[in-house]
Scaffold this active site. Sequence first.
Site: not given
Ligand SMILES: [Zn+2]
Length: 300
Positions: A115
């Site tokens: 992320h």
């Molecule tokens: Zn995850």
Amino acid sequence: MRIVYSPRYRIDIGPHVYPTAKYEALHRELSAAGGWSWVEPEPASWEDLALVHTDDYLRKARTGAFTAEEIAEIELPWSPAIVDGFRLMTGGTVAAARLAVEAGLGIHAGGGFHHAFAGHGEGFCLFNDVALAIRVLQRDRRIARAAIVDLDVHHGNGTSMIFDGDRSVFTFSMHQQHNYPMFKPRSALDIGLSDRVPDDEYNAKLREALPQVLASNPQVIFYLAGADPFEGDQLGGLALTRAGLLERDRIVFDACRSAGLPVVVTLAGGYARRLEDTVAIHRATIELAARTFPDAARTF
Ligand SMILES: [Zn+2]
């Protein structure tokens, strides 16, 4: 068999759903089982991190000049020790990537921070270790092309965006569609799954997808073996059993082995209600990798 890990992965992030204790627990179990040679990584240097991240973002990470909104998005507190811990775990994936291109398999008992974008962090991810390892291998002319098989339950948004439009890196993410992150930039191949998908459906879709990944002609595969598609995960909404997750790993490793491709294994997420489930899932992945690529031990 070599495996990359550091006791310093147990970073103190306060009370948190992300159990940094899982690394230590995994190390304890694998050490007790025996047969492992532990490789202590170097922290990723700020110069290397700049292969992926913007100067502005790295300055903020180094000095703690994040806004409250940025900290809320990263979902981690900031401290020099936490930044050092993430640099170390990022260096761990770089070390595992080097092992993989030398020996055919590189196992990192950590990593998978998908992320993290070039210019911001999100969802417990400060630096994108997999993206950095690929950029380092490319810079050092060890590889030209790579592929990412991201089977964490959450979409690999940072990775997809970093490699957007880069034909040298094929990004594949299979994830729960109705889950974090809301914004899912397009990967080379995305499979968004319905809630509560069980083992058979999941693994059938995986088998169907892998030929497309291999057709991109990569020289190395980075595998994010997230434990969070597990039915008992607090942040996941799929319904895979431990047996189904092991079958998932087998499908990935067998496909790589058949294609003669080196594999870098990273753990990514895992937030089971019982820590021992997360650790057992990661351990099964690591042990299966070692069994599937026994030659990687012989070059040691
Ligand atoms: Zn995850």
